[in-house]
Structures are given as C-alpha cells and as structure tokens.
Design an enzyme around this catalytic site. Structure first.
Site, mmCIF file in Angstrom:
data_model
loop_
_atom_site.group_PDB
_atom_site.id
_atom_site.type_symbol
_atom_site.label_atom_id
_atom_site.label_comp_id
_atom_site.label_asym_id
_atom_site.label_seq_id
_atom_site.Cartn_x
_atom_site.Cartn_y
_atom_site.Cartn_z
ATOM 1 N N GLU A 65 14.487 1.928 8.397
ATOM 2 C CA GLU A 65 13.767 0.704 8.736
ATOM 3 C C GLU A 65 14.779 -0.288 9.322
ATOM 4 O O GLU A 65 15.754 -0.642 8.660
ATOM 5 C CB GLU A 65 13.126 0.117 7.473
ATOM 6 N N LYS B 12 9.279 -16.019 -7.990
ATOM 7 C CA LYS B 12 10.638 -16.176 -7.473
ATOM 8 C C LYS B 12 10.608 -15.997 -5.961
ATOM 9 O O LYS B 12 10.430 -14.892 -5.460
ATOM 10 C CB LYS B 12 11.598 -15.144 -8.079
ATOM 11 N N CYS C 103 7.284 -5.865 7.773
ATOM 12 C CA CYS C 103 7.102 -4.534 7.203
ATOM 13 C C CYS C 103 6.183 -3.718 8.092
ATOM 14 O O CYS C 103 6.232 -2.498 8.101
ATOM 15 C CB CYS C 103 6.524 -4.647 5.798
ATOM 16 N N GLU D 275 4.671 -3.858 -2.457
ATOM 17 C CA GLU D 275 4.475 -3.811 -0.997
ATOM 18 C C GLU D 275 5.866 -3.648 -0.392
ATOM 19 O O GLU D 275 6.672 -4.572 -0.432
ATOM 20 C CB GLU D 275 3.853 -5.116 -0.484
#
Ligand code: NAP
Ligand code: MG
Length: 511
Positions: A411, A204, A314, A280
């Site tokens: 973040e 996906k 990331c 991850e």
C-alpha cells in the site's frame, strides 16, 4: 458524502469563484487540552506535543499528550456516564437523536473554522475539507440522529408457554482510534453510530491531526451531552492508543488505520477482556478497465481515485488493470489529466493537491517510487517532489507495472497511479483478487452483464461500477480479508455498536 469528484469537488467546481467559502484566520487555536467529563484537562504526565502544518513545517500549537493514566481517567468518567440510572442511560432515544442533530447544527455553524483547522493540520486543500469532509461529517451525524429511536428488537415465536423478545442495548464504553487522513470524518463515522445506540465513547485522534477532534469536544459540551459521554484524548498510538486496546474497562474498540496496527489491536483485545473490535484497514484496490468502457469517464474517475487527498486514502485506486486494446490511449489521457492538477498552498482555492502528511510518510512514498523505477516500471509522469524540505510529491504515473513489483503489492498511500496491462476477463479477475487486501474495487465497462458478473467475483467489501469513491452514509463500508473486520455506515453499523439481549417470559396461563 459522495467523495467522487476530485481533487477539488464537483460542488466547488460549479460554484462561481466569488461565492466560494474562504478559510478563516486562525490566530490561536482554542482547544488544545484533553477533553474528559465536558472539561479540559492537562495531561497527568505534564507532557505536550506539537502539531505541525505539513504545508510549511511550522508548529500550529502544542497539544496536551494523553497517556495510560489519562485514559484511565477518561474510562472512569465514561463508566459513570454509562451506569444504570445516569442521565445518559435514562435518556429517551429520540432525545439522543436531538443531541446528535444539535451537534450537527453546531458543526454547520463552525464549518469554515473546522474546515480551516482540518486543512492546516492535514495539508488537504481547504475546499476539499469544506465540501467533502465537513459535508460527510454533518450528513453522518444527521443520518444516525434519525436512527436513535428506530433501533427495534423483535418478538420471537417459540414454545407457546413462553414469550420471547430481543432488545438491542448499547455495548458500553466504546474506544475509537482515528487516522490522520480524514480526521473529522473518521471520528464521525465512529461516534455518530456509537452515540445513537446509547454508548459512551473515548476517542484518540491521530497524533498528527488532533485539532478538529478537540474542536468537536467544545461542541459536545455546547450541545449539552451529559458529562463523560464523549471524551477525547490526543496522544500517541503506542502509549494512549495501546492503552485503549488493552483496557479492561473498554468494551469495544473501533479502529481505522494500518493493517499492522489493526493486528496489534485485535491481539491486545483478545488478551485483555475480549472486547469487541471493528477494524477498517488498508487497501490495494483493483480497478478493471475493459476495452468497451466509456474511456474518458474511466480516466477521470480513476484519476480522482488515485490522487484524491494526495493519494492518502484507504480506497485509493492503486492497481489499475487496463485491457490491451485501449492501454496506450488510457495512459496518454491519464498523463493529460494529471497535468491539470494544481499543487500549492492548501488554503488557496485554486489548489487541488497539497503536501503529504509528514516526513516519515513522505520518505516511505518516495522509497516506493524509487523501487518502481528500479524494478522496471515505466515512469510516465511525475516521480519527484517540489522544492527542498517540502512534503509536496508530484502526482506520479507508472505504466507497464508487473504484479510482483513492490508498487504493485504494498500500500503506497501516496499520489501514485500504477497501470497494468491485461488480456482476458478471467485472467484479470484472478490478478485483481491476488492480494491480502479486499477493501474496494471498481469496474469500467458499458456491458451490464460483464459489470455484474465481475462484481460478483471481486473479493472486496465494495465494488464501484463506472464510478469511484462513491461513498454514502447510507451504505455499509468495510473490507474483506486483511482490509478489516465489520462494517461502518448505514444500518449495518448499528449492529457493531449494540448487544442483543434475549428476554424470555414464562407464562403461567396459556389459551
Ligand atoms: P496507523 O499508523 O495504523 O495509525 C492509525 C491510528 O492508530 C492513529 O491514531 C495511531 O496513533 C494509532 N496507533 C498507532 N499505533 C498504535 C498501537 N500500537 N496501538 C493503538 N493505536 C495505535 O495508520 P495511519 O498511518 O494513521 O493511517 C494510514 C493507514 O490507515 C493506511 O493503511 C490506510 O489504508 C488505513 N486507513 C483505512 C481506512 C478504512 O476505512 N479502511 C480509512 C483510512 C485509513 P498515532 O498516529 O498517534 O501514532
Ligand atoms: Mg498536524
């Protein structure tokens, strides 16, 4: 794949302007449906959704929207492709490698078109897509193509009346859930090791960026992978994505995305069939710049680390600790360097910085920038955006950031460089490790002793010394703590896509 380099990329920088690759004109996107069994399907619900160009806000095209029923259909196809005696199951491992090489050849053939689609769908500069995302994708396919016939088991010495061997077998049907920041590259990081180990996959892509994954569907068919081995379902996370995590027919899910969704996926996996999960997730990556470093190198590498892909990485260099003695000079040079960034049309070869992915993400980044101002960080550069209704945020630099501020903890996933001050090595190690995340870190120093002892103390899956974003397909990548579970890339990733079977023979005679 080494992403070091930039906002643009070292290869692009060395190439004369007249030789630079050019984006192709995309009149109409060809592949917009759900890819199951090497065929294109409309969604069972009949629904579609638009994919937008973040640089203009225009709809690029409508895409079929997969939901749970389409996922069931794809899993059924993947199961048939995986069953005992199937063409895929019986295929010689070296032939699986050949198929991966053939896919790599086709990606190379279509490199300009794929880089254009990636740039249109994500807003990342075309040259970055061409030189970094496409190069990394091709290398990933070829690296795992080479592994396909080298996945050896062992013979294990036990009691002399037994002969014991281990075999590494595919897990089965592997689900891959992909984020929007590196749509093609993250897809390859998952399908290349999964296919080389003999699994079948259902994928996906992120709802914002389905187009390059769908183009890969057409190449999977052209490369002549058996039907059902690779299935691609554009759709939304809470519907199609959640159906992957809770599906009892899916044996493993590999997910790249936010820590919050990673937690949901692990929970659903546990409650359904205890499928294997690799994650991850996010990062809040510390960079430690010691006074004895090569200052210009540190400024340039960290700048690229902070602003690369509009900060939507990331691995973004998001907490930069600079030793007191060089603090002011580091800030000054960082501002000078940020002024060279060229914001503009992602398809223009001069552009090094594009828009953020969508309005929701833009709002989140701007809210964090405002919080930095309110909480007393010093805004040194940027902090705004360009034009009305645009998603282009200026590269932003804050100094005098304190550890408790929101911009120091959360973040941001946007182009915001936060610079902290530190005095001693011991103090900075504690502060660098004081995070729920543990993805990557970086150390800048000319002392090898210091580099090695500090890298040993970092609670992160990767430590870069005097470099940043130095990712290679041969080396494992993944996080400590809440940055993830498991490793992608390198030989280590093979273990994430295999089961180990012990086969023990009882011998009737021994010498
Ligand atoms: P996200 O919201 O977690 O989405 C990632 C993927 O998960 C998308 O395909 C999304 O689908 C899907 N998803 C959303 N909700 C889901 C659910 N309930 N069940 C199953 N799937 C679901 O993350 P993002 O905003 O796209 O990406 C940014 C995050 O990814 C950041 O935190 C970043 O650090 C992390 N990231 C990590 C790495 C790494 O290697 N560690 C690499 C890149 C990004 P839709 O988009 O269709 O909703
Ligand atoms: Mg899009």
């Amino acid at each position: 794949m080494a992403q070091s380099g930039t906002t643009r990329n070292r290869v692009a920088e060395k190439t004369p302007a007249s030789d630079l690759p050019q984006p192709v004109k995309v009149q109409q996107v060809r592949n917009t449906k759900i890819f199951i069994n090497n065929e294109w399907h409309t969604s069972i619900s009949g629904r579609t959704f638009p994919t937008l160009n973040p640089a203009t806000g225009d709809t690029i095209c409508e895409v079929q929207e997969a939901d749970k029923e389409d996922v069931d259909k794809a899993v059924a196809a993947a199961k048939v492709a995986m069953q005992l005696g199937s063409a895929w199951r019986k295929m010689e491992p070296s032939r699986r490698g050949r198929l991966l090489h053939r896919l790599a050849d086709l990606v190379e053939r279509d490199r300009l078109l794929i880089a254009t689609l990636e740039s249109l769908d994500t807003g990342k500069p075309f040259l970055q897509a061409f030189f970094v995302d496409l190069e990394g994708s091709i290398r990933t396919l070829r690296y795992y193509a080479g592994w396909a016939d080298k996945i050896h088991g062992k013979s294990v010495p036990v009691d002399e009346t037994f002969m014991c061997i281990t075999k590494h077998e595919p897990i089965g049907i592997c689900g891959a859930i992909i984020p929007w920041n590196f749509p093609l590259l993250m897809l390859m990081w998952k399908i290349a090791p999964a296919l080389c180990c003999g699994n079948t996959v259902v994928i996906k892509p992120a709802e914002q960026t389905p187009l390059t994954a769908l183009h890969i569907g057409s190449l999977i068919k052209e490369a002549e992978f058996p039907p059902g081995v690779v299935n691609i379902l554009p759709g939304f996370g809470p519907t199609a994505g959640a159906a992957f995590a809770s599906h009892c027919g899916i044996d493993k899910v590999a997910f790249t995305g936010s820590t919050e969704v990673g937690q949901l996926i692990k929970e659903s996996a546990a409650k359904s069939n205890l499928k294997r999960v690799t994650l991850e997730l996010g990062g809040k990556n510390p960079c430690i710049v010691f006074a004895d470093c090569d200052l210009q190198l540190a400024v340039e590498e960290i700048q690229k680390g902070a602003f690369y892909n509009q900060g939507q990485c990331c691995t973004a260099a998001s907490r930069v600790f600079v030793q007191e003695k060089i603090y002011e000079e580091f800030v000054r040079r960082s501002i000078e360097s940020a002024k060279k960034i060229v914001i503009g049309d992602p398809l223009d070869p001069q552009t090094t910085h594009g828009p953020q992915i969508d309005q929701q993400h833009f709002d989140k980044i701007m809210d964090l920038i405002e919080s930095g101002k309110k909480e007393g960080a010093k805004l040194e550069y940027g902090g705004g955006y360009l034009g009305e209704k645009s998603l282009f945020i200026q590269p932003t630099i804050f100094s005098e950031v304190k550890d408790s501020m929101r911009i120091a903890v959360e973040e941001i996933f946007g182009p915001v460089l936060c610079i902290f001050r530190f005095k001693s090595q011991q103090e900075v190690i504690e502060r660098a490790n004081n995070s729920r995340y543990g993805l990557v870190s970086a150390v800048f120093t000319t002392s090898m002793d210091r580099a090695l002892s500090v890298s040993g103390a970092m609670e992160t899956g990767t430590v870069w010394i005097n470099c940043y974003n130095a990712l290679h397909v041969q080396t494992p990548f993944g996080g400590y703590k809440m940055s993830g579970n498991g490793r992608e890339l390198g030989e280590y990733a093979l273990a994430e896509y295999s089961e180990v079977k012990t086969v023990t023979f009882k011998m009737s005679e021994t010498m």
